[in-house]
Design an enzyme around this catalytic site. Sequence first.
Site, PDB file in Angstrom:
ATOM      1  N   LYS A  50       0.856  -1.190   0.000  1.00  0.00           N
ATOM      2  CA  LYS A  50       0.000   0.000   0.000  1.00  0.00           C
ATOM      3  C   LYS A  50       0.892   1.240   0.000  1.00  0.00           C
ATOM      4  O   LYS A  50       1.913   1.275   0.679  1.00  0.00           O
ATOM      5  CB  LYS A  50      -0.897  -0.012   1.245  1.00  0.00           C
ATOM      6  N   SER A  75     -12.361   6.410  -2.229  1.00  0.00           N
ATOM      7  CA  SER A  75     -11.646   7.582  -1.713  1.00  0.00           C
ATOM      8  C   SER A  75     -11.089   7.192  -0.357  1.00  0.00           C
ATOM      9  O   SER A  75     -11.528   7.666   0.690  1.00  0.00           O
ATOM     10  CB  SER A  75     -12.564   8.794  -1.595  1.00  0.00           C
ATOM     11  N   ASN A 132       4.255   7.014  -6.090  1.00  0.00           N
ATOM     12  CA  ASN A 132       2.888   7.308  -6.527  1.00  0.00           C
ATOM     13  C   ASN A 132       2.747   8.801  -6.808  1.00  0.00           C
ATOM     14  O   ASN A 132       2.765   9.610  -5.882  1.00  0.00           O
ATOM     15  CB  ASN A 132       1.927   6.848  -5.421  1.00  0.00           C
ATOM     16  N   CYS A 135      -2.183   9.962  -6.436  1.00  0.00           N
ATOM     17  CA  CYS A 135      -3.304   9.700  -5.516  1.00  0.00           C
ATOM     18  C   CYS A 135      -4.363  10.792  -5.690  1.00  0.00           C
ATOM     19  O   CYS A 135      -4.069  11.968  -5.521  1.00  0.00           O
ATOM     20  CB  CYS A 135      -2.863   9.668  -4.069  1.00  0.00           C
ATOM     21  N   LYS A 169       4.031   5.658 -10.516  1.00  0.00           N
ATOM     22  CA  LYS A 169       2.636   5.345 -10.842  1.00  0.00           C
ATOM     23  C   LYS A 169       1.990   6.622 -11.358  1.00  0.00           C
ATOM     24  O   LYS A 169       1.940   7.643 -10.663  1.00  0.00           O
ATOM     25  CB  LYS A 169       1.916   4.857  -9.570  1.00  0.00           C
ATOM     26  N   ASN A 199      -3.257   4.845 -12.505  1.00  0.00           N
ATOM     27  CA  ASN A 199      -3.985   4.916 -11.245  1.00  0.00           C
ATOM     28  C   ASN A 199      -5.482   5.026 -11.584  1.00  0.00           C
ATOM     29  O   ASN A 199      -5.864   5.072 -12.761  1.00  0.00           O
ATOM     30  CB  ASN A 199      -3.508   6.135 -10.448  1.00  0.00           C
ATOM     31  N   GLY A 255      -8.695  -2.397 -15.099  1.00  0.00           N
ATOM     32  CA  GLY A 255      -9.742  -3.169 -15.747  1.00  0.00           C
ATOM     33  C   GLY A 255      -9.413  -4.621 -16.028  1.00  0.00           C
ATOM     34  O   GLY A 255     -10.107  -5.254 -16.830  1.00  0.00           O
TER      35      GLY A 255
HETATM   36  O1  RRO Z   1      -5.610   5.700  -0.792  1.00  0.00           O
HETATM   37  C1  RRO Z   1      -6.270   6.110  -1.770  1.00  0.00           C
HETATM   38  O2  RRO Z   1      -7.327   6.756  -1.644  1.00  0.00           O
HETATM   39  C2  RRO Z   1      -5.840   5.876  -3.149  1.00  0.00           C
HETATM   40  C3  RRO Z   1      -4.548   6.064  -3.591  1.00  0.00           C
HETATM   41 BR1  RRO Z   1      -3.140   6.485  -2.442  1.00  0.00          BR
HETATM   42  C4  RRO Z   1      -4.256   5.932  -4.968  1.00  0.00           C
HETATM   43  O3  RRO Z   1      -3.124   6.103  -5.449  1.00  0.00           O
HETATM   44  N1  RRO Z   1      -5.279   5.611  -5.806  1.00  0.00           N
HETATM   45  C5  RRO Z   1      -6.528   5.432  -5.366  1.00  0.00           C
HETATM   46  O4  RRO Z   1      -7.428   5.138  -6.176  1.00  0.00           O
HETATM   47  N2  RRO Z   1      -6.809   5.547  -4.021  1.00  0.00           N
END
Ligand code: RRO
Length: 316
Positions: A50, A75, A132, A135, A169, A199, A255
């Site tokens: 994560k 979210s 990442n 997000c 990412k 993402n 997907g």
């Molecule tokens: O934790 C999230 O809400 C989240 C992250 Br960090 C991300 O990179 N992509 C996503 O769909 N949710």
Amino acid sequence: MSDDHAVDLSVTWLGRAMPGCLYNASGVWCREEDELAALRASAAAALITKSATLAPRDGNPEPRYHPTPLGSINSMGLPNRGFDYYLDFARRYGDGGGKPLFLSLSGLTLDDNCAMLRRLAEAGLPALPEINLSCPNVPGKPQLGYDFGATAEALDAFDAAYPGLYGVKLPPYFDPAHFAAMAEILNRHRRLAFVTCINSIGNGLVVDVDSEAVVIKPKDGLGGLGGDYVLPTALANVREFCRLLPGKDVVGCGGVKSGREAFMHILAGARAVQVGTCLHQEGPGAFARIAAELAALMRAKGYRRLDDFRGRLRTL
Ligand code: RRO
């Protein structure tokens, strides 16, 4: 072509061999050690943790994930155990018996990302960072990958903080001008070895007709879309970045729920393929099923290995 030939799904990249081409998308089944252990015991060919921040986070208020007939909206807001937890896991994981480990990093500031990268470098582990840049769910924090100037600055800082190979990412892009602008920035960085596309598609809105309400609480219902909604966008990003980033690898994400979508991503050029929404719905057993379906599809088409069709998507 006989249909009983052996099919090989293994991948060699980043100087390592992976027993297959499928692994989890960061965020799914990888926040806690028991989840990571289940991935390791599954047919997943690698693991990614994560997205970590320096300090642990509870994330956004619930409900914050909602499955729909076409995928998911989330979210989560970066709930995670904090960088030290995943670094400790990586120390004990070692080389994982041949399943590479990726650490997803999502610092709340550039300094935080660089601090995590420096600590990972000091640890001298085989684990690889996937930083990442995308997000969509921390209120008040725009996605870095949509700010080209800030992304350029961040990559310069990553190069200074980390001496090894790393990946990023990316968020989905929707215009050729944006593919080209981002590729030009990424190509300046030799040790940026891979990009993961994509993402979730940020800030979608799912509406429930019965309750006349949104389905998740944060940001008045806005959240990142995954699953069927995003497959064509993911494929476009994989294909375009494969063309624009020679010498770098592209990991497909978006997907994938059967061998067919995994095949599409590889045909578009993906080196490896991550599974998110489907893993969330089905659990780690999804990897053995999808791998078997991909192998069966390849066998039916007479392909023995992924290199036989990777990036060979035809145009008309
Ligand atoms: O934790 C999230 O809400 C989240 C992250 Br960090 C991300 O990179 N992509 C996503 O769909 N949710």
